[in-house]
Design a protein around this motif. Structure first.
Motif, PDB file in Angstrom:
ATOM      1  N   TYR A  51       0.971  -1.223  -0.033  1.00  0.00           N
ATOM      2  CA  TYR A  51      -0.144   0.090  -0.068  1.00  0.00           C
ATOM      3  C   TYR A  51       0.988   1.231  -0.024  1.00  0.00           C
ATOM      4  CZ  TYR A  51      -4.363   2.473   1.700  1.00  0.00           C
ATOM      5  OH  TYR A  51      -5.274   3.149   1.431  1.00  0.00           O
ATOM      6  N   THR A  52       0.893   2.207  -0.949  1.00  0.00           N
ATOM      7  CA  THR A  52       1.376   3.488  -0.913  1.00  0.00           C
ATOM      8  C   THR A  52       0.584   4.604  -0.685  1.00  0.00           C
ATOM      9  OG1 THR A  52       1.236   3.627  -3.449  1.00  0.00           O
ATOM     10  CG2 THR A  52       3.044   2.506  -2.599  1.00  0.00           C
ATOM     11  N   SER A  53       1.097   5.384  -0.018  1.00  0.00           N
ATOM     12  CA  SER A  53       0.052   6.682   0.320  1.00  0.00           C
ATOM     13  C   SER A  53       0.986   7.623   1.152  1.00  0.00           C
ATOM     14  CB  SER A  53      -1.217   6.159   1.434  1.00  0.00           C
ATOM     15  OG  SER A  53      -2.008   7.356   1.704  1.00  0.00           O
ATOM     16  N   HIS A  54       0.782   8.937   1.127  1.00  0.00           N
ATOM     17  CA  HIS A  54       1.279   9.850   1.694  1.00  0.00           C
ATOM     18  C   HIS A  54       0.464  10.400   2.895  1.00  0.00           C
ATOM     19  CE1 HIS A  54       2.994  10.590  -2.169  1.00  0.00           C
ATOM     20  NE2 HIS A  54       4.139  10.900  -1.600  1.00  0.00           N
ATOM     21  N   ASN A  55      -0.563   9.627   3.240  1.00  0.00           N
ATOM     22  CA  ASN A  55      -1.443  10.135   4.476  1.00  0.00           C
ATOM     23  C   ASN A  55      -0.951   9.009   5.587  1.00  0.00           C
ATOM     24  OD1 ASN A  55      -3.516   9.859   6.216  1.00  0.00           O
ATOM     25  ND2 ASN A  55      -4.982  10.621   4.644  1.00  0.00           N
ATOM     26  N   GLU A  69      -3.935   7.064   7.515  1.00  0.00           N
ATOM     27  CA  GLU A  69      -4.478   6.164   6.464  1.00  0.00           C
ATOM     28  C   GLU A  69      -3.368   4.840   6.522  1.00  0.00           C
ATOM     29  OE1 GLU A  69      -4.983   5.610   2.044  1.00  0.00           O
ATOM     30  OE2 GLU A  69      -6.033   7.325   2.809  1.00  0.00           O
ATOM     31  N   VAL A  70      -2.202   4.938   6.710  1.00  0.00           N
ATOM     32  CA  VAL A  70      -1.255   4.039   6.607  1.00  0.00           C
ATOM     33  C   VAL A  70      -1.281   3.325   7.745  1.00  0.00           C
ATOM     34  CG1 VAL A  70       1.459   3.753   6.447  1.00  0.00           C
ATOM     35  CG2 VAL A  70       0.274   4.968   4.873  1.00  0.00           C
ATOM     36  N   THR A  71      -1.433   4.127   8.874  1.00  0.00           N
ATOM     37  CA  THR A  71      -1.306   3.415  10.090  1.00  0.00           C
ATOM     38  C   THR A  71      -2.547   2.423  10.373  1.00  0.00           C
ATOM     39  OG1 THR A  71      -0.135   5.331  11.058  1.00  0.00           O
ATOM     40  CG2 THR A  71      -1.194   3.913  12.967  1.00  0.00           C
ATOM     41  N   LYS A  72      -3.722   2.834   9.809  1.00  0.00           N
ATOM     42  CA  LYS A  72      -4.981   1.972  10.010  1.00  0.00           C
ATOM     43  C   LYS A  72      -4.701   0.931   9.022  1.00  0.00           C
ATOM     44  CE  LYS A  72      -9.794   2.085   8.766  1.00  0.00           C
ATOM     45  NZ  LYS A  72     -11.061   2.879   8.159  1.00  0.00           N
ATOM     46  N   MET A  73      -4.137   0.942   7.756  1.00  0.00           N
ATOM     47  CA  MET A  73      -4.035  -0.082   6.680  1.00  0.00           C
ATOM     48  C   MET A  73      -3.105  -1.097   6.842  1.00  0.00           C
ATOM     49  SD  MET A  73      -6.948   0.579   5.221  1.00  0.00           S
ATOM     50  CE  MET A  73      -6.573  -0.832   3.855  1.00  0.00           C
ATOM     51  N   CYS A  74      -1.908  -0.590   7.392  1.00  0.00           N
ATOM     52  CA  CYS A  74      -0.642  -1.285   7.216  1.00  0.00           C
ATOM     53  C   CYS A  74      -0.264  -1.898   8.564  1.00  0.00           C
ATOM     54  CB  CYS A  74       0.453  -0.590   6.663  1.00  0.00           C
ATOM     55  SG  CYS A  74       0.005  -0.018   5.237  1.00  0.00           S
ATOM     56  N   ASP A  75       0.262  -3.199   8.527  1.00  0.00           N
ATOM     57  CA  ASP A  75       0.840  -4.117   9.858  1.00  0.00           C
ATOM     58  C   ASP A  75       2.440  -3.531   9.817  1.00  0.00           C
ATOM     59  OD1 ASP A  75      -1.403  -5.512   9.796  1.00  0.00           O
ATOM     60  OD2 ASP A  75      -0.565  -6.832   8.297  1.00  0.00           O
ATOM     61  N   ARG A  76       2.936  -3.096   8.644  1.00  0.00           N
ATOM     62  CA  ARG A  76       4.397  -2.815   8.511  1.00  0.00           C
ATOM     63  C   ARG A  76       4.528  -1.391   7.738  1.00  0.00           C
ATOM     64  NH1 ARG A  76       8.119  -5.045  10.891  1.00  0.00           N
ATOM     65  NH2 ARG A  76      10.280  -4.812  10.044  1.00  0.00           N
ATOM     66  N   ILE A  77       5.489  -0.563   7.969  1.00  0.00           N
ATOM     67  CA  ILE A  77       5.607   0.591   7.278  1.00  0.00           C
ATOM     68  C   ILE A  77       7.015   0.764   6.934  1.00  0.00           C
ATOM     69  CG2 ILE A  77       5.545   3.246   7.273  1.00  0.00           C
ATOM     70  CD1 ILE A  77       3.189   2.941   9.441  1.00  0.00           C
ATOM     71  N   VAL A  78       7.305   0.994   5.398  1.00  0.00           N
ATOM     72  CA  VAL A  78       8.818   1.367   5.019  1.00  0.00           C
ATOM     73  C   VAL A  78       8.841   2.699   4.390  1.00  0.00           C
ATOM     74  CG1 VAL A  78      10.381   0.364   3.366  1.00  0.00           C
ATOM     75  CG2 VAL A  78       9.032  -1.053   4.402  1.00  0.00           C
ATOM     76  N   PHE A  79       9.611   3.548   4.973  1.00  0.00           N
ATOM     77  CA  PHE A  79       9.840   4.809   4.428  1.00  0.00           C
ATOM     78  C   PHE A  79      11.214   4.763   3.437  1.00  0.00           C
ATOM     79  CE2 PHE A  79       7.648   5.986   8.420  1.00  0.00           C
ATOM     80  CZ  PHE A  79       6.897   6.973   7.941  1.00  0.00           C
ATOM     81  N   LEU A  80      10.841   5.442   2.132  1.00  0.00           N
ATOM     82  CA  LEU A  80      11.823   5.390   1.190  1.00  0.00           C
ATOM     83  C   LEU A  80      12.499   6.751   0.904  1.00  0.00           C
ATOM     84  CD1 LEU A  80      10.207   3.224  -1.318  1.00  0.00           C
ATOM     85  CD2 LEU A  80      12.068   2.501   0.097  1.00  0.00           C
ATOM     86  N   LYS A  81      13.582   7.062   0.748  1.00  0.00           N
ATOM     87  CA  LYS A  81      14.237   8.280   0.330  1.00  0.00           C
ATOM     88  C   LYS A  81      15.317   8.051  -0.865  1.00  0.00           C
ATOM     89  CE  LYS A  81      16.379  12.309   1.917  1.00  0.00           C
ATOM     90  NZ  LYS A  81      16.997  13.040   3.085  1.00  0.00           N
ATOM     91  N   GLN A  82      14.819   8.773  -2.010  1.00  0.00           N
ATOM     92  CA  GLN A  82      15.662   8.653  -3.295  1.00  0.00           C
ATOM     93  C   GLN A  82      15.926   6.825  -3.526  1.00  0.00           C
ATOM     94  OE1 GLN A  82      18.842  10.905  -2.369  1.00  0.00           O
ATOM     95  NE2 GLN A  82      18.075  12.779  -3.254  1.00  0.00           N
ATOM     96  N   GLY A  83      14.909   5.956  -3.299  1.00  0.00           N
ATOM     97  CA  GLY A  83      14.748   4.584  -3.443  1.00  0.00           C
ATOM     98  C   GLY A  83      15.432   3.822  -2.524  1.00  0.00           C
ATOM     99  N   LYS A  84      16.187   4.416  -1.216  1.00  0.00           N
ATOM    100  CA  LYS A  84      16.639   3.568  -0.374  1.00  0.00           C
ATOM    101  C   LYS A  84      15.718   3.395   0.914  1.00  0.00           C
ATOM    102  CE  LYS A  84      20.704   3.412  -2.276  1.00  0.00           C
ATOM    103  NZ  LYS A  84      20.928   2.195  -3.138  1.00  0.00           N
ATOM    104  N   ILE A  85      15.717   2.614   1.581  1.00  0.00           N
ATOM    105  CA  ILE A  85      15.148   2.235   2.822  1.00  0.00           C
ATOM    106  C   ILE A  85      15.624   3.170   3.975  1.00  0.00           C
ATOM    107  CG2 ILE A  85      14.149   0.655   4.643  1.00  0.00           C
ATOM    108  CD1 ILE A  85      14.012  -1.491   2.363  1.00  0.00           C
ATOM    109  N   ILE A  86      14.860   4.028   4.565  1.00  0.00           N
ATOM    110  CA  ILE A  86      15.435   4.592   5.752  1.00  0.00           C
ATOM    111  C   ILE A  86      14.843   4.449   7.095  1.00  0.00           C
ATOM    112  CG2 ILE A  86      16.109   6.572   4.130  1.00  0.00           C
ATOM    113  CD1 ILE A  86      13.741   8.118   5.298  1.00  0.00           C
ATOM    114  N   ALA A  87      13.685   3.727   6.906  1.00  0.00           N
ATOM    115  CA  ALA A  87      12.947   3.237   8.196  1.00  0.00           C
ATOM    116  C   ALA A  87      12.071   2.094   7.938  1.00  0.00           C
ATOM    117  CB  ALA A  87      12.314   4.294   8.858  1.00  0.00           C
ATOM    118  N   SER A  88      11.839   1.233   8.742  1.00  0.00           N
ATOM    119  CA  SER A  88      11.132   0.187   8.502  1.00  0.00           C
ATOM    120  C   SER A  88      10.828  -0.435   9.773  1.00  0.00           C
ATOM    121  CB  SER A  88      11.857  -1.013   7.544  1.00  0.00           C
ATOM    122  OG  SER A  88      11.071  -2.246   7.433  1.00  0.00           O
ATOM    123  N   ASP A  89       9.480  -0.687  10.127  1.00  0.00           N
ATOM    124  CA  ASP A  89       9.070  -1.153  11.367  1.00  0.00           C
ATOM    125  C   ASP A  89       7.220  -0.980  11.533  1.00  0.00           C
ATOM    126  OD1 ASP A  89       9.029  -2.176  13.857  1.00  0.00           O
ATOM    127  OD2 ASP A  89      10.697  -0.898  14.553  1.00  0.00           O
TER     128      ASP A  89
END
Length: 172
Positions: free
Chosen positions: A135-139, A142-162
């Motif tokens: 699921y991709t979203s900027h909200n 919404e992401v917190t409601k929909m997702c079990d796990r969140i990954v933040f990307l910056k310029q194609g690199k994972i900067i946070a995942s949990d």
């Protein structure tokens, strides 16, 4: 096409086993558009041929029922509201009973109340079909409601995942 590394889905290489993977996955985006002069049913019928679905009519009626839009079956796609069109796109993404759904901003540009209904619908679908959703979203709400796990990307690199709760704790 990848620029480096490997892309594996269901343990299969995307370049070597693309058609096998695509039969087990589907995609929906708020930015998807169907043929405006065709009815909802006719648009979905086209996709049943592309996905090689055997009992086309039954499957279309099942997904229309699942996403609660049976009343739209005979309406021209071009006459639908944004919320209705979004639900049709989600119905399309369920036609092949995917194991993986790729959802790109599925509620972008929807009114908050319709967005909430679409999110609830997606959660029901996820649980009913036991489907994994990317699921991709900027909200973030919404992401917190929909997702079990969140990954933040910056310029194609994972900067946070949990998990949503663990990421929140890291911010505090």
């Amino acid at each position: 096409k990848r620029t480096s590394g490997d892309i594996k889905i269901f343990g299969m290489d995307i370049e070597k086993e693309r058609s096998k993977i695509l039969k087990r996955a589907n995609y929906a985006s708020t930015y998807s558009h169907f043929q405006s002069l065709l009815s909802v049913y006719e648009n979905l019928l086209v996709y049943t041929f592309l996905y090689e679905i055997s009992d086309k009519k039954k499957r279309i009626l099942d997904v229309l029922d699942d996403v609660e839009i049976m009343r739209l079956k005979d309406k021209k796609f071009g006459s639908l509201s944004s919320g209705e069109a979004t639900r049709v796109v989600i119905a399309k993404s369920l036609l092949n009973k995917p194991e993986l759904m790729l959802l790109d901003e599925p509620t972008a540009s929807l009114d908050p109340d319709i967005s909430e209904k679409v999110q609830d619908l997606l959660l029901r679908v996820k649980n009913k079909y036991k489907v994994a959703i990317l699921y991709t979203s900027h909200n973030m709400q919404e992401v917190t409601k929909m997702c079990d796990r969140i990954v933040f990307l910056k310029q194609g690199k994972i900067i946070a995942s949990d998990t949503p709760i663990n990421l929140t704790k890291k911010i505090e």
